[in-house]
Design a protein around this motif. Structure first.
Motif, PDB file in Angstrom:
ATOM      1  N   ARG A 214       0.815  -1.221   0.000  1.00  0.00           N
ATOM      2  CA  ARG A 214       0.000   0.000   0.000  1.00  0.00           C
ATOM      3  C   ARG A 214       0.849   1.271   0.000  1.00  0.00           C
ATOM      4  O   ARG A 214       0.308   2.382   0.005  1.00  0.00           O
ATOM      5  CB  ARG A 214      -0.932  -0.002   1.213  1.00  0.00           C
ATOM      6  CG  ARG A 214      -1.989  -1.109   1.152  1.00  0.00           C
ATOM      7  CD  ARG A 214      -2.697  -1.263   2.486  1.00  0.00           C
ATOM      8  NE  ARG A 214      -3.667  -2.365   2.440  1.00  0.00           N
ATOM      9  CZ  ARG A 214      -4.224  -2.920   3.509  1.00  0.00           C
ATOM     10  NH1 ARG A 214      -3.907  -2.474   4.721  1.00  0.00           N
ATOM     11  NH2 ARG A 214      -5.074  -3.910   3.379  1.00  0.00           N
ATOM     12  N   GLY A 215       2.161   1.104   0.028  1.00  0.00           N
ATOM     13  CA  GLY A 215       3.047   2.268  -0.001  1.00  0.00           C
ATOM     14  C   GLY A 215       3.017   3.100   1.261  1.00  0.00           C
ATOM     15  O   GLY A 215       3.232   4.313   1.225  1.00  0.00           O
ATOM     16  N   ARG A 216       2.773   2.452   2.403  1.00  0.00           N
ATOM     17  CA  ARG A 216       2.697   3.182   3.674  1.00  0.00           C
ATOM     18  C   ARG A 216       4.051   3.807   4.023  1.00  0.00           C
ATOM     19  O   ARG A 216       5.107   3.229   3.753  1.00  0.00           O
ATOM     20  CB  ARG A 216       2.275   2.234   4.793  1.00  0.00           C
ATOM     21  CG  ARG A 216       0.854   1.706   4.646  1.00  0.00           C
ATOM     22  CD  ARG A 216      -0.156   2.710   5.121  1.00  0.00           C
ATOM     23  NE  ARG A 216      -1.520   2.272   4.916  1.00  0.00           N
ATOM     24  CZ  ARG A 216      -2.185   1.433   5.710  1.00  0.00           C
ATOM     25  NH1 ARG A 216      -1.586   0.917   6.770  1.00  0.00           N
ATOM     26  NH2 ARG A 216      -3.440   1.119   5.441  1.00  0.00           N
ATOM     27  N   LYS A 217       3.995   4.961   4.685  1.00  0.00           N
ATOM     28  CA  LYS A 217       5.216   5.626   5.130  1.00  0.00           C
ATOM     29  C   LYS A 217       5.713   5.065   6.460  1.00  0.00           C
ATOM     30  O   LYS A 217       6.922   5.017   6.706  1.00  0.00           O
ATOM     31  CB  LYS A 217       4.971   7.129   5.248  1.00  0.00           C
ATOM     32  CG  LYS A 217       4.692   7.791   3.908  1.00  0.00           C
ATOM     33  CD  LYS A 217       4.407   9.270   4.065  1.00  0.00           C
ATOM     34  CE  LYS A 217       4.108   9.908   2.723  1.00  0.00           C
ATOM     35  NZ  LYS A 217       3.792  11.360   2.848  1.00  0.00           N
ATOM     36  N   VAL A 218       4.783   4.682   7.331  1.00  0.00           N
ATOM     37  CA  VAL A 218       5.131   4.051   8.611  1.00  0.00           C
ATOM     38  C   VAL A 218       4.204   2.861   8.808  1.00  0.00           C
ATOM     39  O   VAL A 218       2.992   2.982   8.635  1.00  0.00           O
ATOM     40  CB  VAL A 218       4.999   5.032   9.796  1.00  0.00           C
ATOM     41  CG1 VAL A 218       5.382   4.334  11.097  1.00  0.00           C
ATOM     42  CG2 VAL A 218       5.855   6.273   9.585  1.00  0.00           C
ATOM     43  N   ILE A 219       4.790   1.717   9.173  1.00  0.00           N
ATOM     44  CA  ILE A 219       4.013   0.509   9.445  1.00  0.00           C
ATOM     45  C   ILE A 219       4.312   0.080  10.876  1.00  0.00           C
ATOM     46  O   ILE A 219       5.448  -0.313  11.192  1.00  0.00           O
ATOM     47  CB  ILE A 219       4.390  -0.634   8.487  1.00  0.00           C
ATOM     48  CG1 ILE A 219       4.215  -0.202   7.017  1.00  0.00           C
ATOM     49  CG2 ILE A 219       3.556  -1.884   8.775  1.00  0.00           C
ATOM     50  CD1 ILE A 219       4.813  -1.199   6.025  1.00  0.00           C
ATOM     51  N   TYR A 220       3.317   0.168  11.753  1.00  0.00           N
ATOM     52  CA  TYR A 220       3.489  -0.332  13.124  1.00  0.00           C
ATOM     53  C   TYR A 220       3.081  -1.795  13.168  1.00  0.00           C
ATOM     54  O   TYR A 220       2.053  -2.180  12.605  1.00  0.00           O
ATOM     55  CB  TYR A 220       2.634   0.487  14.098  1.00  0.00           C
ATOM     56  CG  TYR A 220       3.141   1.886  14.295  1.00  0.00           C
ATOM     57  CD1 TYR A 220       4.210   2.154  15.158  1.00  0.00           C
ATOM     58  CD2 TYR A 220       2.568   2.957  13.612  1.00  0.00           C
ATOM     59  CE1 TYR A 220       4.680   3.445  15.324  1.00  0.00           C
ATOM     60  CE2 TYR A 220       3.040   4.254  13.770  1.00  0.00           C
ATOM     61  CZ  TYR A 220       4.094   4.488  14.631  1.00  0.00           C
ATOM     62  OH  TYR A 220       4.571   5.767  14.795  1.00  0.00           O
ATOM     63  N   VAL A 221       3.901  -2.606  13.837  1.00  0.00           N
ATOM     64  CA  VAL A 221       3.675  -4.058  13.897  1.00  0.00           C
ATOM     65  C   VAL A 221       3.670  -4.498  15.363  1.00  0.00           C
ATOM     66  O   VAL A 221       4.689  -4.414  16.036  1.00  0.00           O
ATOM     67  CB  VAL A 221       4.794  -4.810  13.142  1.00  0.00           C
ATOM     68  CG1 VAL A 221       4.518  -6.296  13.132  1.00  0.00           C
ATOM     69  CG2 VAL A 221       4.945  -4.276  11.724  1.00  0.00           C
ATOM     70  N   THR A 222       2.506  -4.953  15.810  1.00  0.00           N
ATOM     71  CA  THR A 222       1.198  -4.881  15.167  1.00  0.00           C
ATOM     72  C   THR A 222       0.643  -3.471  15.293  1.00  0.00           C
ATOM     73  O   THR A 222       1.238  -2.622  15.960  1.00  0.00           O
ATOM     74  CB  THR A 222       0.214  -5.870  15.828  1.00  0.00           C
ATOM     75  OG1 THR A 222       0.166  -5.580  17.242  1.00  0.00           O
ATOM     76  CG2 THR A 222       0.685  -7.288  15.656  1.00  0.00           C
ATOM     77  N   GLY A 223      -0.549  -3.235  14.687  1.00  0.00           N
ATOM     78  CA  GLY A 223      -1.081  -1.890  14.602  1.00  0.00           C
ATOM     79  C   GLY A 223      -1.250  -1.184  15.936  1.00  0.00           C
ATOM     80  O   GLY A 223      -1.091   0.034  16.029  1.00  0.00           O
ATOM     81  N   ARG A 224      -1.558  -1.939  16.997  1.00  0.00           N
ATOM     82  CA  ARG A 224      -1.804  -1.283  18.285  1.00  0.00           C
ATOM     83  C   ARG A 224      -0.541  -0.703  18.912  1.00  0.00           C
ATOM     84  O   ARG A 224      -0.623   0.097  19.854  1.00  0.00           O
ATOM     85  CB  ARG A 224      -2.472  -2.250  19.249  1.00  0.00           C
ATOM     86  CG  ARG A 224      -1.721  -3.535  19.517  1.00  0.00           C
ATOM     87  CD  ARG A 224      -2.586  -4.456  20.357  1.00  0.00           C
ATOM     88  NE  ARG A 224      -2.019  -5.791  20.491  1.00  0.00           N
ATOM     89  CZ  ARG A 224      -2.605  -6.762  21.184  1.00  0.00           C
ATOM     90  NH1 ARG A 224      -3.755  -6.548  21.787  1.00  0.00           N
ATOM     91  NH2 ARG A 224      -2.051  -7.952  21.274  1.00  0.00           N
ATOM     92  N   TRP A 225       0.634  -1.063  18.378  1.00  0.00           N
ATOM     93  CA  TRP A 225       1.866  -0.459  18.878  1.00  0.00           C
ATOM     94  C   TRP A 225       1.968   1.015  18.511  1.00  0.00           C
ATOM     95  O   TRP A 225       2.806   1.745  19.051  1.00  0.00           O
ATOM     96  CB  TRP A 225       3.090  -1.233  18.384  1.00  0.00           C
ATOM     97  CG  TRP A 225       3.347  -2.439  19.227  1.00  0.00           C
ATOM     98  CD1 TRP A 225       2.891  -3.718  19.021  1.00  0.00           C
ATOM     99  CD2 TRP A 225       4.084  -2.481  20.443  1.00  0.00           C
ATOM    100  NE1 TRP A 225       3.307  -4.542  20.031  1.00  0.00           N
ATOM    101  CE2 TRP A 225       4.047  -3.811  20.920  1.00  0.00           C
ATOM    102  CE3 TRP A 225       4.787  -1.526  21.185  1.00  0.00           C
ATOM    103  CZ2 TRP A 225       4.672  -4.197  22.099  1.00  0.00           C
ATOM    104  CZ3 TRP A 225       5.420  -1.911  22.358  1.00  0.00           C
ATOM    105  CH2 TRP A 225       5.359  -3.228  22.800  1.00  0.00           C
ATOM    106  N   ARG A 226       1.103   1.450  17.601  1.00  0.00           N
ATOM    107  CA  ARG A 226       1.028   2.874  17.306  1.00  0.00           C
ATOM    108  C   ARG A 226       0.681   3.661  18.581  1.00  0.00           C
ATOM    109  O   ARG A 226       1.166   4.771  18.803  1.00  0.00           O
ATOM    110  CB  ARG A 226      -0.041   3.128  16.239  1.00  0.00           C
ATOM    111  CG  ARG A 226      -0.197   4.593  15.845  1.00  0.00           C
ATOM    112  CD  ARG A 226      -1.388   4.763  14.893  1.00  0.00           C
ATOM    113  NE  ARG A 226      -1.207   3.987  13.691  1.00  0.00           N
ATOM    114  CZ  ARG A 226      -0.585   4.431  12.606  1.00  0.00           C
ATOM    115  NH1 ARG A 226      -0.073   5.651  12.596  1.00  0.00           N
ATOM    116  NH2 ARG A 226      -0.468   3.662  11.538  1.00  0.00           N
TER     117      ARG A 226
END
Length: 243
Positions: A214-226
């Protein structure tokens, strides 16, 4: 991203962990995958699962002069690149502040990382498109008493990628720069004595794959780590010092 359905993906540091799982996923989806690592036997083992989908070179990324030569050769053997993922990195808990441990992390996470990122950025700038991604860490948001060099070097990587993203935007060179920012993933590299929200490596690889597509600039793994990243970033200094 690239210009054909079949992407040419180079994963630097694919002997084990997230890099290996990500390589297997890209290959399973029909892409051509270049893999690197120090342990040639593990690279051959992965290549043998689907020889037509893999190309590999075995070398140590901290030997920066030879690393660039090996990357150039691997890219040539693949007929170009669409995506480069820097998965080579590591860290250790170092409560005693053993300088040799700190120095080793700096050599890997700063010196080698910078060499690899610069090479990939320049490669893509010359061809006019590409995606550069690197695995950093939520640990890079704040300092760590247990692993000072690890958190500091990951902070360096996060900021360096921000600089490259700004450079790509200003130069209009078609490069997407992605920061892959994991929390705890169930790999041998996860050495923290306290862990929570631990992601299986296959789940982490799947989320990274989707984010890259998807061309994301930042990917948090997993999402809740955001959420943790946001809290860490804005945590008052007085409270951070008491943790």
């Amino acid at each position: 991203m690239g210009k054909t359905n079949c992407k040419k993906v180079l994963i630097i540091g694919a002997s084990s962990g997230i890099g290996r799982a990500l390589a297997a996923l890209w290959a399973a989806e029909g892409h051509l995958v270049g893999i690197t690592g120090r342990r040639e036997d593990l690279l051959r083992e992965l290549t043998d699962t689907c020889p037509e989908r893999y190309r590999f070179r075995s070398f140590d990324v901290t030997d920066t002069k030879n690393a660039v030569a090996n990357l150039e050769a691997l890219a040539a053997s693949m007929g170009g690149l669409d995506i480069v993922v820097i998965s080579a990195g590591g860290g250790d808990v170092n409560r005693s502040l053993d300088f040799e441990i700190e120095h080793g992390m700096i050599a890997l996470n700063v010196d080698a990382f910078t060499c690899l990122a610069d090479w990939a950025f320049n490669f893509f700038a010359k061809q006019g498109y590409g995606q550069l991604a690197a695995i950093t860490s939520v640990a890079g948001m704040r300092g760590s008493r247990q692993a000072p060099a690890y958190s500091a070097t990951k902070a360096y990587q996060i900021i360096y990628l921000q600089g490259l993203r700004q450079k790509a935007y200003k130069e209009h060179n078609g490069i997407v720069v992605t920061d892959i920012c994991p929390g705890f993933v169930d790999t041998p590299a996860a050495k923290s004595p306290v862990r929570f929200w631990v992601s299986p490596v296959t789940k982490a690889a799947e989320q990274i794959y989707r984010g890259l597509c998807r061309g994301r600039k930042v990917i948090y793994v997993t999402g809740r780590w955001r959420i943790v990243a946001w809290l860490y970033r804005w945590l008052p200094n007085w409270l951070h010092e008491r943790m």
